[in-house]
Scaffold this motif. Structure first.
Motif, short mmCIF file in Angstrom:
data_model
loop_
_atom_site.label_atom_id
_atom_site.label_comp_id
_atom_site.label_asym_id
_atom_site.label_seq_id
_atom_site.Cartn_x
_atom_site.Cartn_y
_atom_site.Cartn_z
N LEU A 1 -36.51 -13.10 -43.23
CA LEU A 1 -36.96 -12.53 -42.02
C LEU A 1 -38.28 -12.29 -41.91
CD1 LEU A 1 -34.09 -9.54 -42.28
CD2 LEU A 1 -34.07 -11.45 -41.17
N ALA A 2 -38.86 -12.38 -43.16
CA ALA A 2 -40.45 -12.04 -43.09
C ALA A 2 -40.97 -13.67 -42.45
CB ALA A 2 -40.89 -12.07 -44.59
N SER A 3 -40.43 -14.62 -42.76
CA SER A 3 -40.89 -15.86 -42.01
C SER A 3 -40.31 -15.86 -40.45
CB SER A 3 -40.51 -17.00 -42.70
OG SER A 3 -39.23 -17.19 -42.86
N ALA A 4 -39.14 -14.95 -40.35
CA ALA A 4 -38.82 -15.22 -38.76
C ALA A 4 -39.57 -14.13 -37.82
CB ALA A 4 -37.39 -14.48 -38.68
N GLY A 5 -40.52 -13.37 -38.56
CA GLY A 5 -41.59 -12.70 -37.77
C GLY A 5 -41.35 -10.98 -38.00
N ALA A 6 -40.55 -10.45 -38.75
CA ALA A 6 -40.58 -9.04 -38.69
C ALA A 6 -41.75 -8.41 -39.04
CB ALA A 6 -39.47 -8.73 -39.80
N ASN A 7 -42.10 -7.29 -38.48
CA ASN A 7 -43.39 -6.71 -38.86
C ASN A 7 -43.50 -6.13 -40.24
OD1 ASN A 7 -44.87 -6.79 -36.71
ND2 ASN A 7 -44.85 -4.89 -35.71
N PHE A 8 -42.43 -5.41 -40.80
CA PHE A 8 -42.52 -5.28 -42.27
C PHE A 8 -41.25 -5.58 -42.84
CE2 PHE A 8 -41.28 -1.71 -45.30
CZ PHE A 8 -42.71 -1.67 -46.16
N SER B 1 -41.46 4.81 -39.30
CA SER B 1 -42.44 5.26 -38.64
C SER B 1 -43.43 4.00 -37.62
CB SER B 1 -43.77 5.77 -39.35
OG SER B 1 -43.77 5.26 -40.73
N GLY B 2 -42.94 2.78 -38.26
CA GLY B 2 -43.66 1.81 -37.30
C GLY B 2 -43.20 1.27 -36.07
N GLU B 3 -43.86 -0.03 -35.68
CA GLU B 3 -43.39 -0.54 -34.39
C GLU B 3 -42.73 -1.94 -34.75
OE1 GLU B 3 -46.77 -1.03 -31.77
OE2 GLU B 3 -45.70 -2.58 -30.77
N GLY B 4 -41.77 -2.41 -34.11
CA GLY B 4 -41.39 -4.02 -34.12
C GLY B 4 -40.25 -3.71 -35.20
N PHE B 5 -39.92 -4.81 -35.81
CA PHE B 5 -38.87 -4.80 -36.70
C PHE B 5 -39.11 -4.53 -38.16
CE2 PHE B 5 -35.43 -7.03 -38.96
CZ PHE B 5 -34.16 -6.76 -38.43
N ARG B 6 -38.54 -3.73 -38.74
CA ARG B 6 -38.78 -3.31 -40.22
C ARG B 6 -37.46 -3.32 -41.01
NH1 ARG B 6 -39.77 -0.03 -35.77
NH2 ARG B 6 -38.80 1.98 -37.06
N PHE B 7 -37.82 -3.94 -41.98
CA PHE B 7 -36.46 -4.29 -42.96
C PHE B 7 -36.85 -4.00 -44.47
CE2 PHE B 7 -34.17 -7.37 -45.34
CZ PHE B 7 -32.61 -7.14 -45.01
N LEU B 8 -35.93 -3.16 -45.00
CA LEU B 8 -35.76 -2.87 -46.36
C LEU B 8 -34.61 -3.41 -46.88
CD1 LEU B 8 -36.79 -1.34 -48.95
CD2 LEU B 8 -35.76 0.62 -48.04
N GLU B 9 -34.68 -4.21 -48.22
CA GLU B 9 -33.67 -4.76 -48.86
C GLU B 9 -33.50 -4.06 -50.11
OE1 GLU B 9 -33.70 -9.23 -49.86
OE2 GLU B 9 -32.23 -8.57 -50.99
N ILE B 10 -32.31 -3.34 -50.19
CA ILE B 10 -32.23 -2.60 -51.57
C ILE B 10 -31.30 -3.24 -52.51
CG2 ILE B 10 -31.77 -0.25 -52.57
CD1 ILE B 10 -32.57 0.98 -49.81
N ILE B 11 -31.64 -3.73 -53.49
CA ILE B 11 -30.71 -4.34 -54.43
C ILE B 11 -29.99 -3.00 -55.26
CG2 ILE B 11 -30.41 -5.94 -56.63
CD1 ILE B 11 -31.73 -7.29 -54.22
N SER B 12 -28.78 -3.18 -55.22
CA SER B 12 -27.89 -1.84 -55.58
C SER B 12 -26.74 -2.31 -56.37
CB SER B 12 -27.46 -1.33 -54.17
OG SER B 12 -26.49 -0.09 -54.57
N GLN B 13 -26.21 -1.34 -57.23
CA GLN B 13 -25.08 -1.69 -57.88
C GLN B 13 -23.82 -1.28 -57.40
OE1 GLN B 13 -27.34 0.65 -58.21
NE2 GLN B 13 -26.74 2.71 -59.27
#
Ligand SMILES: Cc1ncc(C[n+]2csc(CCOP(=O)(O)OP(=O)(O)O)c2C)c(N)n1
Ligand SMILES: [Mg+2]
Length: 290
Positions: free
Chosen positions: A170-177, A198-210
């Motif tokens: 997603l970072a290489s696809a163009g996401a802002n965060f 709070s930001g603009e554009g596409f913002r993505f958080l991956e959470i590794i979870s159990q």
């Protein structure tokens, strides 16, 4: 629980929850509760009004984090289509903060194409992907993020595929965060969720979870063992050499992978509308003169 005077004690963040949703439906030790906690903290720290937010989910255990738990408008949509629904909500109500919460199977599996193109178009959405490495709610099938060699109900001889590096994609696809943390990193999670809200554009958080119930059913590791592994095996993205391993994730790359200020989809769309309005106004003036 009651205080010294017998008054019922309430968790300070409970005001963000819909009545009757606690105790949650999550299994004991599930990472979803920790993600919910980080989400409540982020909303509280930013002093956001839940009435300004819409939370959108797909289908899966992690999709239950905001819906029905969080006391704001929520849309529990079809499997893999959270991004499509959320895009519609954002276009019709651009003043709302729109946050998607869903699983790895939902977002990177069935909804993978939507996810990549939302990042590519930098659509103004926040997305939390709770990556437990399997389809948890349906009993622990292999997902696109299941580590290599891992046993699951659909890979009884071990997974022969390496996992997709969703954050890098997603970072290489163009996401802002783009950021990636584990459920061990509670403070970083709250901070990153703040960026999503709070930001603009596409913002993505991956959470590794159990997933103590289905992930590695026979491995017999406790949730606290998994959290210790997250603590000990996390390394910053800058030091990670993902090419060297075969996808077993002996190291877990974490941190912020992209933090840019590219113009989001909505502003670009508004630019087109403005141009067209000006052109039409010019044309109608010319027409009036003729
Ligand atoms: C079109 C469609 N296909 C399959 C399903 C069955 N299904 C429901 S949830 C789910 C997997 C969810 O996995 P994930 O998104 O990783 O969430 P988790 O439960 O692991 O948090 C599947 C396959 C469905 N509901 N709809
Ligand atoms: Mg999952």
């Amino acid at each position: 629980m009651v205080d010294a005077e017998g008054r019922p004690l309430e968790h300070p963040l409970a005001r963000y929850l819909r009545p009757g949703t606690m105790p949650s439906s999550f299994c004991p030790g599930c990472g979803c509760g920790m993600v919910l906690n980080a989400l409540l903290r982020a909303v509280d720290q930013l002093e956001l009004d839940p009435r300004d937010m819409v939370m959108v989910t797909g289908i899966g255990c992690s999709s239950w984090i905001p819906s029905p738990m969080f006391k704001c408008d929520t849309l529990h949509t079809t499997h893999g289509r959270a991004v499509a629904f959320a895009t519609g909500v954002k276009l019709m109500m651009p003043q709302k903060k729109v946050l998607i919460v869903a699983g790895d199977g939902d977002l990177a599996g069935i909804g993978g194409n939507h996810l990549v193109h939302a990042a590519h178009r930098n659509i103004d959405l926040g997305v939390i992907m709770v990556n437990n490495g399997i389809y948890g709610m349906t009993g622990g099938q292999c997902s696109p993020t299941t580590p290599a060699d891992m046993f699951s109900t659909t890979t009884p001889y071990g997974n022969i595929d390496p996992p997709i590096a969703v954050s890098e994609l997603l970072a290489s696809a163009g996401a802002n965060f783009v950021a990636r943390w584990t459920t061990y990193h509670v403070r970083q999670l709250a901070r990153s969720i703040g960026e999503l809200l709070s930001g603009e554009g596409f913002r993505f958080l991956e959470i590794i979870s159990q997933c103590p119930t289905h992930f590695g059913k026979d491995a017999k590791v406790s949730p606290s063992d998994v959290l210790e592994r997250y603590r000990d095996q996390s390394i910053p993205f800058s030091k990670a050499k993902r090419d060297d391993d075969e996808g077993q994730e002996s190291k877990i790359p974490v941190g912020t992978l992209a933090d840019r200020r590219r113009t989001g989809y909505l502003k670009r769309l508004e630019g087109v509308e403005e141009r067209l309005r000006e052109e039409w106004a010019r044309e109608s003036k010319l027409g009036a003169r003729k």
